[in-house]
Write a protein that holds these residues in place. Structure first.
Motif, mmCIF file in Angstrom:
data_model
loop_
_atom_site.group_PDB
_atom_site.id
_atom_site.type_symbol
_atom_site.label_atom_id
_atom_site.label_comp_id
_atom_site.label_asym_id
_atom_site.label_seq_id
_atom_site.Cartn_x
_atom_site.Cartn_y
_atom_site.Cartn_z
ATOM 1 N N GLY A 132 37.975 60.460 29.804
ATOM 2 C CA GLY A 132 37.917 59.183 30.499
ATOM 3 C C GLY A 132 38.324 58.034 29.598
ATOM 4 N N ALA A 133 38.002 58.144 28.304
ATOM 5 C CA ALA A 133 38.393 57.098 27.358
ATOM 6 C C ALA A 133 39.911 57.025 27.219
ATOM 7 C CB ALA A 133 37.750 57.362 25.996
ATOM 8 N N ASP A 134 40.569 58.187 27.255
ATOM 9 C CA ASP A 134 42.035 58.198 27.186
ATOM 10 C C ASP A 134 42.630 57.498 28.409
ATOM 11 O OD1 ASP A 134 41.929 59.613 24.819
ATOM 12 O OD2 ASP A 134 42.132 61.569 25.792
ATOM 13 N N TRP A 135 42.120 57.836 29.586
ATOM 14 C CA TRP A 135 42.619 57.198 30.799
ATOM 15 C C TRP A 135 42.317 55.699 30.797
ATOM 16 C CZ3 TRP A 135 45.924 58.884 34.306
ATOM 17 C CH2 TRP A 135 46.154 60.247 34.399
ATOM 18 N N ARG A 136 41.151 55.327 30.274
ATOM 19 C CA ARG A 136 40.792 53.908 30.222
ATOM 20 C C ARG A 136 41.767 53.142 29.335
ATOM 21 N NH1 ARG A 136 36.308 54.134 27.485
ATOM 22 N NH2 ARG A 136 37.188 53.167 25.618
ATOM 23 N N SER A 137 42.165 53.722 28.217
ATOM 24 C CA SER A 137 43.089 53.047 27.313
ATOM 25 C C SER A 137 44.441 52.779 27.958
ATOM 26 C CB SER A 137 43.290 53.890 26.043
ATOM 27 O OG SER A 137 42.100 53.978 25.303
ATOM 28 N N VAL A 138 44.909 53.732 28.760
ATOM 29 C CA VAL A 138 46.242 53.621 29.365
ATOM 30 C C VAL A 138 46.175 52.900 30.711
ATOM 31 C CG1 VAL A 138 48.231 54.911 30.200
ATOM 32 C CG2 VAL A 138 47.018 55.686 28.153
ATOM 33 N N LEU A 139 45.413 53.462 31.646
ATOM 34 C CA LEU A 139 45.310 52.872 32.982
ATOM 35 C C LEU A 139 44.577 51.535 32.951
ATOM 36 C CD1 LEU A 139 45.865 53.321 36.008
ATOM 37 C CD2 LEU A 139 43.664 54.523 36.143
ATOM 38 N N GLY A 140 43.687 51.372 31.979
ATOM 39 C CA GLY A 140 42.920 50.133 31.884
ATOM 40 C C GLY A 140 43.751 48.908 31.579
ATOM 41 N N GLN A 141 44.976 49.097 31.102
ATOM 42 C CA GLN A 141 45.839 47.939 30.853
ATOM 43 C C GLN A 141 46.079 47.153 32.135
ATOM 44 O OE1 GLN A 141 46.448 46.917 27.966
ATOM 45 N NE2 GLN A 141 45.888 48.754 26.809
ATOM 46 N N SER A 142 46.120 47.842 33.265
ATOM 47 C CA SER A 142 46.338 47.134 34.528
ATOM 48 C C SER A 142 45.207 46.151 34.805
ATOM 49 C CB SER A 142 46.439 48.141 35.684
ATOM 50 O OG SER A 142 45.235 48.883 35.825
ATOM 51 N N VAL A 143 43.982 46.516 34.433
ATOM 52 C CA VAL A 143 42.832 45.642 34.671
ATOM 53 C C VAL A 143 42.845 44.454 33.717
ATOM 54 C CG1 VAL A 143 40.319 45.535 34.806
ATOM 55 C CG2 VAL A 143 41.504 47.636 35.445
ATOM 56 N N THR A 144 43.099 44.705 32.438
ATOM 57 C CA THR A 144 43.097 43.593 31.479
ATOM 58 C C THR A 144 44.261 42.632 31.733
ATOM 59 O OG1 THR A 144 44.344 44.897 29.830
ATOM 60 C CG2 THR A 144 41.941 44.968 29.709
ATOM 61 N N PHE A 145 45.404 43.158 32.162
ATOM 62 C CA PHE A 145 46.539 42.288 32.491
ATOM 63 C C PHE A 145 46.226 41.463 33.739
ATOM 64 C CE2 PHE A 145 48.678 44.459 29.256
ATOM 65 C CZ PHE A 145 49.957 43.961 29.074
ATOM 66 N N LEU A 146 45.571 42.078 34.730
ATOM 67 C CA LEU A 146 45.169 41.355 35.934
ATOM 68 C C LEU A 146 44.267 40.173 35.567
ATOM 69 C CD1 LEU A 146 44.513 40.879 38.964
ATOM 70 C CD2 LEU A 146 42.812 42.714 38.748
ATOM 71 N N LEU A 147 43.253 40.426 34.763
ATOM 72 C CA LEU A 147 42.320 39.365 34.376
ATOM 73 C C LEU A 147 43.010 38.307 33.524
ATOM 74 C CD1 LEU A 147 39.200 41.585 33.588
ATOM 75 C CD2 LEU A 147 39.554 40.108 35.577
ATOM 76 N N THR A 148 43.962 38.726 32.695
ATOM 77 C CA THR A 148 44.711 37.767 31.888
ATOM 78 C C THR A 148 45.515 36.832 32.776
ATOM 79 O OG1 THR A 148 44.859 39.325 30.040
ATOM 80 C CG2 THR A 148 46.451 37.522 30.079
ATOM 81 N N GLY A 149 46.135 37.382 33.833
ATOM 82 C CA GLY A 149 46.881 36.539 34.759
ATOM 83 C C GLY A 149 45.988 35.519 35.440
ATOM 84 N N ILE A 150 44.808 35.943 35.892
ATOM 85 C CA ILE A 150 43.869 35.021 36.525
ATOM 86 C C ILE A 150 43.414 33.949 35.537
ATOM 87 C CG2 ILE A 150 41.558 34.868 37.554
ATOM 88 C CD1 ILE A 150 42.038 37.666 38.710
ATOM 89 N N LEU A 151 43.146 34.358 34.304
ATOM 90 C CA LEU A 151 42.750 33.405 33.269
ATOM 91 C C LEU A 151 43.837 32.363 33.026
ATOM 92 C CD1 LEU A 151 40.818 32.518 30.971
ATOM 93 C CD2 LEU A 151 41.930 34.231 29.519
ATOM 94 N N GLY A 152 45.097 32.809 32.965
ATOM 95 C CA GLY A 152 46.205 31.886 32.731
ATOM 96 C C GLY A 152 46.370 30.883 33.854
ATOM 97 N N VAL A 153 46.202 31.333 35.092
ATOM 98 C CA VAL A 153 46.269 30.402 36.226
ATOM 99 C C VAL A 153 45.163 29.365 36.102
ATOM 100 C CG1 VAL A 153 46.046 30.170 38.724
ATOM 101 C CG2 VAL A 153 47.376 32.049 37.765
ATOM 102 N N GLY A 154 43.964 29.799 35.719
ATOM 103 C CA GLY A 154 42.855 28.870 35.554
ATOM 104 C C GLY A 154 43.116 27.832 34.480
ATOM 105 N N VAL A 155 43.659 28.267 33.346
ATOM 106 C CA VAL A 155 43.979 27.324 32.271
ATOM 107 C C VAL A 155 45.016 26.317 32.740
ATOM 108 C CG1 VAL A 155 45.019 27.112 29.973
ATOM 109 C CG2 VAL A 155 43.369 28.924 30.419
ATOM 110 N N GLY A 156 46.034 26.795 33.447
ATOM 111 C CA GLY A 156 47.067 25.897 33.950
ATOM 112 C C GLY A 156 46.520 24.870 34.922
#
Length: 247
Positions: A132-156
């Motif tokens: 599960g840790a292996d899948w989290r490292s790879v597939l989890g990028q979609s979640v961290t990128f999603l949250l990063t996009g929301i964070l960037g919109v908020g900062v803007g």
């Protein structure tokens, strides 16, 4: 649906999102290829460390999200948007949804692309997704990128100025967080609470933590919740401020 369609059209009406998307994908994959090709005996070649360059992609996604939020303000078209959607909140949520969807797609490509590149460069290494840790490292990028996009919109939305918002996110990601780790005595205690360190702890390699000899106060899922809370709070603050400001 009309609001979502309008936000999608506006997002891709300029070249900036296309360039940002390309850079956000190509840069991490290229760095991963070079890193894995030069990895020696002191650098473990494992699934987690195939994602060491994902932070580069997240930084570009952060820039993309800031541009998506501030461009309308700078061009004066946000006033027209709010005339069509007087309550404002649905339009801002639609913008975050479109940016978040694109960010998620970029994260998927970066996560699996970096892993695939590593397989090609290190064909003899055990990079199968066993746990599960292996899948989290790879597939989890979609979640961290999603949250990063929301964070960037908020900062803007909070800063409303493209230059100021870009300066803040770039200085923070490329300078401030890294320098905090180097402050004697207090740095190692402050750095594990930084937002993008938190993102790396959920989906990323362990090389940085090993080199800095840090003991994270939370586990991967705790860090995901922490990073999600920061992203949502910043976005909510941006929405609240924009509701009461002149467009």
């Amino acid at each position: 649906m009309n609001v979502l369609r309008a936000e999608r059209i506006k997002l891709f009406s300029t070249r900036a999102p296309w360039w940002c998307t390309a850079i956000a994908v190509v840069a991490p994959l290229a760095f991963t290829a070079v890193f894995m090709g030069l990895a020696g005996s002191k650098v473990p070649v494992n699934v987690g460390n195939t994602q060491l360059a994902s932070a580069q992609g997240r930084t570009v996604v952060l820039v993309l999200a800031v541009l998506a939020a501030t461009s309308e303000i700078n061009w004066g078209t946000l006033r027209l948007t709010f005339q069509a959607v007087p309550s404002r909140v649905p339009a801002l949520l639609a913008k975050a949804t479109v940016v978040g969807a694109l960010s998620t797609a970029i994260g998927l490509v970066v996560g699996f692309g970096s892993w695939g590149v590593s397989l090609l460069v290190q064909p003899g290494a055990d990079l199968a997704l066993h746990t599960g840790a292996d899948w989290r490292s790879v597939l989890g990028q979609s979640v961290t990128f999603l949250l990063t996009g929301i964070l960037g919109v908020g900062v803007g939305l909070l800063l409303r100025n493209t230059g100021l918002a870009l300066a803040l996110v770039l200085v923070w990601t490329q300078l401030v967080e890294g320098l905090l780790a180097l402050i004697p005595r207090v740095g190692p205690h402050i750095y594990p609470w930084m937002p993008f360190y938190a993102a790396d702890q959920f989906a990323g390699g362990d090389l940085q933590r090993t080199m800095l000899r840090l003991s994270p106060p939370m586990g991967p899922w705790g860090y995901l919740g922490y990073f999600a809370a920061i992203s949502v709070v910043v976005f909510a603050a941006g929405v609240a401020v924009t509701r009461h400001r002149d467009a």
